[in-house]
Write a protein that holds these residues in place. Structure first.
Motif, mmCIF file in Angstrom:
data_model
loop_
_atom_site.group_PDB
_atom_site.id
_atom_site.type_symbol
_atom_site.label_atom_id
_atom_site.label_comp_id
_atom_site.label_asym_id
_atom_site.label_seq_id
_atom_site.Cartn_x
_atom_site.Cartn_y
_atom_site.Cartn_z
ATOM 1 N N SER A 1 2.339 -1.836 6.324
ATOM 2 C CA SER A 1 1.475 -0.908 7.042
ATOM 3 C C SER A 1 0.089 -1.509 7.239
ATOM 4 C CB SER A 1 1.341 0.405 6.275
ATOM 5 O OG SER A 1 0.315 1.192 6.820
ATOM 6 N N LEU B 1 -2.491 0.212 5.091
ATOM 7 C CA LEU B 1 -2.549 -0.218 3.698
ATOM 8 C C LEU B 1 -3.369 -1.501 3.560
ATOM 9 C CD1 LEU B 1 -1.625 0.194 0.791
ATOM 10 C CD2 LEU B 1 0.455 -1.110 1.328
ATOM 11 N N ILE C 1 -7.659 5.615 5.218
ATOM 12 C CA ILE C 1 -6.777 6.715 4.832
ATOM 13 C C ILE C 1 -6.511 7.608 6.037
ATOM 14 C CG2 ILE C 1 -6.605 8.788 3.399
ATOM 15 C CD1 ILE C 1 -8.208 7.268 1.248
ATOM 16 N N ALA D 1 -4.002 5.945 8.246
ATOM 17 C CA ALA D 1 -2.651 6.048 7.687
ATOM 18 C C ALA D 1 -1.967 7.341 8.115
ATOM 19 C CB ALA D 1 -2.710 5.966 6.167
ATOM 20 N N TRP E 1 2.117 4.696 5.937
ATOM 21 C CA TRP E 1 1.883 3.688 4.905
ATOM 22 C C TRP E 1 2.959 2.610 4.890
ATOM 23 C CZ3 TRP E 1 -2.753 3.527 3.074
ATOM 24 C CH2 TRP E 1 -3.497 4.700 2.875
ATOM 25 N N ARG E 2 4.034 2.816 5.645
ATOM 26 C CA ARG E 2 5.118 1.841 5.689
ATOM 27 C C ARG E 2 5.507 1.603 7.138
ATOM 28 N NH1 ARG E 2 8.000 0.764 1.147
ATOM 29 N NH2 ARG E 2 9.838 0.313 2.396
#
Length: 203
Positions: free
Chosen positions: A61, A64, A170, A173, A178-179
């Motif tokens: 991500s 991240l 954040i 995201a 996040w992935r």
């Protein structure tokens, strides 16, 4: 939120760069050889680890990577602020160079995911203007901090900016996650063999 975080990141990088070499010259009375070595340490991480960090941002991500990079810039700003001598300071400069690596590739990936091709084209002019203004004004801000404080306290600003960048990461995201949804189908590292073949076979 993303473009606000991008602005914080850019300001932080340029202010750090200005304060680092101002302090080495005037606070630590560093010799030209030390200045050259420190400049090499600042740029070396990009040569050694830049492609791998970029691949990590694409495979995992980008939010991240932005968050980790912002946290690393926060830690390294504190390290630079409290470094007792030029040797320790140079080590933190190297760490600062490492902390900056993921920002640009992660930002580029976020732009591709959040905007359509038409939107990307329409925002290029605006982001270019903002980037150029940042490159001009941020070193001036760093020089002013160095002149006003005559110490390493200027790194408090970049530490605060890093905290703001963490908050923006954040927020990003929430849009990109996040992935990576296609993580298992992506290569782990850049295809250096393909890159070499392109160089060799180029007419």
């Amino acid at each position: 939120v993303f473009f606000l975080g991008r602005t914080f990141n850019s300001i932080s990088i340029w202010v750090d760069f200005t304060i680092i070499f101002s302090l080495l010259s005037f606070n630590f009375d560093a010799s030209p050889s030390v200045l050259g070595m420190t400049a090499a340490l600042y740029g070396l991480p990009g040569l050694l680890a830049g492609p791998f960090i970029g691949a990590l941002a694409d495979r995992k991500s980008p939010a991240l990577v932005l968050l980790c990079g912002a946290f690393a810039r926060f830690v390294t700003s504190l390290g630079l602020a409290f470094a007792p001598n030029e040797g320790v300071f140079a080590v933190w400069v190297f760490a600062k160079g490492v902390s900056n690596l993921g920002t640009i590739p992660a930002e580029q990936i976020v732009i591709r995911r959040l905007l359509s091709d038409a939107q990307i084209v329409s925002t290029v002019a605006l982001t270019s203007i903002v980037d150029q203004c940042t490159k001009i004004l941020s070193p001036l801000l760093g020089a002013a901090l160095s002149f006003a404080l005559h110490s390493q306290g200027g790194f408090a600003l970049t530490a605060i900016l890093a905290v703001f960048s963490m908050g923006c990461a954040i927020g990003v995201a929430g849009a990109v996650g996040w992935r990576h949804s296609n993580e298992s189908h992506r290569p782990r590292y850049p295809d250096f063999a393909l890159f070499w073949r392109l160089i060799v076979e180029r007419p």
